[in-house]
Write a protein that holds these residues in place. Structure first.
Motif, mmCIF file in Angstrom:
data_model
loop_
_atom_site.group_PDB
_atom_site.id
_atom_site.type_symbol
_atom_site.label_atom_id
_atom_site.label_comp_id
_atom_site.label_asym_id
_atom_site.label_seq_id
_atom_site.Cartn_x
_atom_site.Cartn_y
_atom_site.Cartn_z
ATOM 1 N N UNK A 160 37.000 41.475 54.156
ATOM 2 C CA UNK A 160 36.520 42.837 53.941
ATOM 3 C C UNK A 160 37.305 43.420 52.758
ATOM 4 N N UNK A 161 36.924 42.936 51.551
ATOM 5 C CA UNK A 161 37.620 43.304 50.322
ATOM 6 C C UNK A 161 36.810 44.316 49.526
ATOM 7 N N UNK A 162 37.524 45.057 48.663
ATOM 8 C CA UNK A 162 36.878 45.833 47.615
ATOM 9 C C UNK A 162 36.998 45.118 46.271
ATOM 10 N N UNK A 163 38.095 44.383 46.094
ATOM 11 C CA UNK A 163 38.271 43.619 44.860
ATOM 12 C C UNK A 163 37.566 42.277 44.953
ATOM 13 N N UNK A 164 37.372 41.644 43.802
ATOM 14 C CA UNK A 164 36.773 40.323 43.756
ATOM 15 C C UNK A 164 37.634 39.328 44.527
ATOM 16 N N UNK A 165 36.995 38.481 45.323
ATOM 17 C CA UNK A 165 37.728 37.476 46.098
ATOM 18 C C UNK A 165 38.330 36.448 45.134
ATOM 19 N N UNK A 166 39.628 36.199 45.207
ATOM 20 C CA UNK A 166 40.238 35.253 44.267
ATOM 21 C C UNK A 166 39.838 33.811 44.594
ATOM 22 N N UNK A 167 39.893 32.918 43.596
ATOM 23 C CA UNK A 167 39.545 31.504 43.842
ATOM 24 C C UNK A 167 40.426 30.837 44.885
ATOM 25 N N UNK A 168 41.671 31.328 45.060
ATOM 26 C CA UNK A 168 42.560 30.704 46.055
ATOM 27 C C UNK A 168 41.969 30.803 47.458
ATOM 28 N N UNK A 169 41.245 31.878 47.756
ATOM 29 C CA UNK A 169 40.636 32.016 49.087
ATOM 30 C C UNK A 169 39.564 30.959 49.296
ATOM 31 N N UNK A 170 38.811 30.637 48.242
ATOM 32 C CA UNK A 170 37.781 29.609 48.348
ATOM 33 C C UNK A 170 38.420 28.237 48.543
ATOM 34 N N UNK A 171 39.519 27.982 47.824
ATOM 35 C CA UNK A 171 40.220 26.705 47.995
ATOM 36 C C UNK A 171 40.781 26.585 49.407
ATOM 37 N N UNK A 172 41.338 27.689 49.934
ATOM 38 C CA UNK A 172 41.873 27.664 51.296
ATOM 39 C C UNK A 172 40.766 27.361 52.311
ATOM 40 N N UNK A 198 43.392 47.982 32.186
ATOM 41 C CA UNK A 198 42.974 46.630 31.823
ATOM 42 C C UNK A 198 41.824 46.274 32.761
ATOM 43 N N UNK A 199 40.593 46.257 32.228
ATOM 44 C CA UNK A 199 39.385 46.024 33.026
ATOM 45 C C UNK A 199 39.037 44.545 32.949
ATOM 46 N N UNK A 200 39.092 43.870 34.106
ATOM 47 C CA UNK A 200 38.808 42.433 34.160
ATOM 48 C C UNK A 200 38.288 42.108 35.553
ATOM 49 N N UNK A 201 38.250 40.810 35.900
ATOM 50 C CA UNK A 201 37.571 40.402 37.129
ATOM 51 C C UNK A 201 38.252 40.891 38.398
ATOM 52 N N UNK A 202 39.515 41.287 38.340
ATOM 53 C CA UNK A 202 40.193 41.819 39.517
ATOM 54 C C UNK A 202 40.371 43.330 39.462
ATOM 55 N N UNK A 203 39.892 43.980 38.407
ATOM 56 C CA UNK A 203 39.935 45.437 38.285
ATOM 57 C C UNK A 203 38.694 45.856 37.501
ATOM 58 N N UNK A 204 37.641 46.208 38.233
ATOM 59 C CA UNK A 204 36.331 46.376 37.600
ATOM 60 C C UNK A 204 36.155 47.690 36.857
ATOM 61 N N UNK A 205 37.123 48.608 36.905
ATOM 62 C CA UNK A 205 36.950 49.868 36.200
ATOM 63 C C UNK A 205 38.285 50.566 36.021
ATOM 64 N N UNK A 206 38.318 51.469 35.076
ATOM 65 C CA UNK A 206 39.497 52.306 34.883
ATOM 66 C C UNK A 206 39.497 53.406 35.931
ATOM 67 N N UNK A 207 40.647 54.072 36.149
ATOM 68 C CA UNK A 207 40.689 55.112 37.195
ATOM 69 C C UNK A 207 39.686 56.227 36.985
ATOM 70 N N UNK A 208 39.427 56.613 35.718
ATOM 71 C CA UNK A 208 38.470 57.691 35.469
ATOM 72 C C UNK A 208 37.035 57.200 35.348
#
Length: 696
Positions: A447-459, A569-579
């Protein structure tokens, strides 16, 4: 001479007769043709009249069918109370589950032993003349038999192991179902005890569920209910949503007008429609009271205060309002004395029970409400329905896991939540009973809001191998990056993102949504991809390239060469800036990645927006940017229309990250694009360190 003349006259006469016969034949043919043409015209006229008559009958029949539907609808509304009184009352016993309803163990083909080879079928091939040749043929036959016997025994051993494993899975599932059934039945018995004791929370939960699950109501009727229980007064206080005015058809009948070739509706007189609606409201109120008292098998509720409301536009202001159209307070002895199947609903509600019913419900003219649920001092108020689905982000984690298990059960599988420590990372155990394509399925829930990291898929893949499962599923409320999907490709893994989960829940009759409901403001910008059209003042930067390399396209909001902060820094683990001025969005129109930017809303201290691209190290661990060619940026408006195209540098061999370019704020407040081109061999980590981001 005379003989010759006579012959000539005879020939002439014969020719005349022949010509006359031909003329007469032509006349007969012409007359026959004219008669046939007349016959065909008459037949066509008859057919046309018949077709017109048939068409008219069909249109009249359709009008009659629609009229019958209208009459049937009115009859259904008129018989609502009588029909509802015939429905079986809600009982706690109906909630109990039986222990003997398990599906039998059905291993399918695994139940059949592998047949062993028959030695009698392995005879020497060929007839040698010498003793040595005959001995060799016998040895060859024995070798074939030994080889086939060994293969059959190996297959049988493998079948037994699979059968034993499948049996263990079935036994574990069956034990779990029995335990879950026992827990469920214990909870039902606890509910019965709470009802007998008059526990407010139990009473409210039970009766709201009874009303919401009632089979007495038409499918299209709303079932929104709020309730509270006053234990001292033994009074249940209800707010119940009543059907809207358009429940009563505006048309009384449908007529086919042949001259205009159209169906016309005959309007129902306004006074008649209002009277039918008032009667439907009165029946609804009485039916709610009936359902409550009928479901009260332990005589817990001594009185009910009922308020029936409708949500709709206020005729005076046009604003949406909630109007109470029916209200009544009734004690059980007074209600028990009624014979609902014989009463006049309006008279019964108003005169018999002393309730109130709006005289102009079509105009949302409210009546004075009796006691409301929020006026009860117990503080226990429960609501059902209302069209508002649970927010998956806000659900209790165990409830969320149970919802996922319900989804598997709705799909015909057997599923149990683990709810225990030492579960090996498994949240739901599922078993597909199909003997061919089925088997054990392990499910992890994030139950995430951020993108699921690849480590979870490997686990998850490690868990599938450790437990000998047939498949692993990772279910999340967020999403997955390219790296995760690339790792799962070709493996017995399935990734279910948040939007896919919501679609599956709705497909199988379950409820859930991501984030606040429509009209409810969010407390903060979430981490899922946003709608590119949500901000009409923003534009979208769509990234295109021709190579097959998988890339992560990112953006940095900077002052000079330093990023304003990690959250800019907007990237796959942070989809937007605070504003929310910069956000990742779904690409459209052939773009391979996209970032939405509202330049006018960028922070005052920012003077650069830097776009970068980096090779996805999980999807393409051996790749570099030599496959990044024919690259460009499409500038799109909020509607997705292309406004301009900017060229950027192609990638180079050995480099794994690249600055595509930067938008720079000019003195007048406008922004210009400056092409980049600096490459990095250390990937995205090396690039962002140059902009002041510390990488752990």
């Amino acid at each position: 001479m005379s003989r010759g003349a006579g012959g000539l006259a005879g020939s002439w006469a014969q020719a005349q007769r022949q010509q006359q016969r031909q003329y007469e034949a032509q006349q007969r043919e012409r007359a026959a043709y004219q008669r046939e043409q007349a016959r065909q015209r008459q037949a066509a006229a008859r057919a046309d009249r018949q077709q017109q008559a048939r068409y008219k009958r069909e249109r009249e029949a359709e009008a009659q069918r629609r009229t019958a539907e209208l009459e049937g609808r009115v009859a259904e509304l008129g018989g609502l109370l009588v029909k509802g009184c015939g429905a079986a009352p809600f009982r706690t016993a109906a909630l109990l589950r039986t222990q003997g309803a398990l599906e039998p163990f059905a291993p399918g083909a695994l139940a059949q032993p592998v047949p062993m080879p028959d030695p009698a079928r392995y005879q020497p091939e060929g007839r040698g003349w010498s003793h040595a040749r005959r001995q060799e043929a016998r040895r060859e036959a024995e070798q074939r038999y030994a080889h086939d016997l060994q293969a059959a025994r190996h297959a049988e051993d493998q079948r037994r192991r699979q059968l034993d494993g499948y049996r263990r899975q079935y036994d574990a599932w069956a034990a779990g179902v029995r335990a879950e059934t026992q827990r469920h039945n214990d909870a039902v018995r606890a509910m019965e005890a709470g009802l007998r004791d008059g526990d407010a929370e139990t009473v409210v939960e039970y009766f709201t569920a009874a009303l919401y699950a009632s089979t007495a109501w038409p499918d299209e009727f709303p079932r929104q209910v709020s309730a509270a229980y006053d234990r001292a007064a033994a009074e249940l206080v209800l707010d119940w949503e009543l059907p809207p005015y358009d429940t009563v058809p505006e048309a009384r009948a449908v007529r086919y007008v042949a001259s205009a070739d159209e169906e016309r509706e005959v309007s129902r007189p306004a006074a008649q429609r209002r009277a039918l609606y008032r009667e439907a409201l009165a029946q609804s109120a009485l039916l709610v009271l009936r359902d409550v008292f009928a479901a009260d098998e332990f005589r817990t509720v001594g009185a009910v205060s009922f308020n029936g409301f409708v949500d709709g536009p206020d005729p005076a202001t046009g604003r949406r309002t909630r109007a109470v159209l029916a209200s009544v307070a009734v004690r059980r002895p007074d209600f028990d004395a009624l014979n609902l199947e014989l009463v006049s609903p309006v008279d019964c509600l108003v005169d018999g029970l002393g309730g109130q019913l709006s005289s102009r419900p079509d105009q949302l003219a409210s009546v004075t409400a009796v006691r409301r649920p929020d006026e009860v001092s117990t503080g226990v108020v429960v609501s059902h329905g209302g069209g508002e689905e649970p927010d998956l982000f806000e659900m209790d984690p165990l409830e969320f896991e149970e919802l996922v298990a319900d989804l598997f059960r709705a799909r015909g599988m057997r599923a149990l939540t683990t709810r225990r420590s030492g579960d090996g990372g498994v949240d739901v155990d599922a078993l597909d009973p199909d003997p061919i394509s089925g088997g054990k399925i392990v499910v992890q829930v994030k139950r995430y809001r951020n993108t699921v990291p690849p480590t979870a898929v490997r686990d998850l893949y490690g868990t599938v191998q450790d437990q000998g499962a047939n498949k692993g599923l990772l279910v999340t409320t967020s999403g997955f990056g390219n790296g995760s999907r690339a790792f799962a490709n070709g493996k017995p893994l399935q990734l279910v993102s948040g939007p896919e989960l919501v679609e599956l829940l709705h497909r199988y009759g379950l409820r859930g949504r991501l984030g606040p409901a429509a009209g409810v403001p969010a407390q903060r910008a979430g981490d899922a991809l946003v709608d590119a059209s949500a901000d009409p003042d923003a534009c979208t930067l769509g990234m295109i390239w021709a190579g097959g390399v998988a890339l992560d396209v990112c953006a940095l909001v900077c002052r000079g060469t330093r990023v304003l902060g990690d959250d800019h820094f907007v990237f796959f683990n942070n989809h937007r800036t605070p504003d929310g001025s910069v956000a990742m969005v779904d690409p459209v129109g052939g773009d391979r990645a996209a970032i939405r930017v509202a330049f006018d809303r960028l922070p005052a201290g920012a003077d650069r927006l830097v776009l970068v691209a980096a090779v996805d190290p999980v999807a393409n661990p051996e790749a570099d940017l030599s496959g990044f060619t024919e690259a460009g940026i499409r500038l799109r408006d909020a509607a997705g229309a292309e406004l301009d195209r900017l060229d950027v540098s192609d990638g180079r061999p050995g480099e794994t990250a690249l600055v595509l370019g930067s938008f720079r704020r000019r003195a007048g407040g406008d922004w210009d694009f400056v092409v980049g081109g600096k490459g990095y061999r250390g990937g995205l980590e090396a690039l962002v360190e140059d902009f002041g981001i510390e990488v752990e």
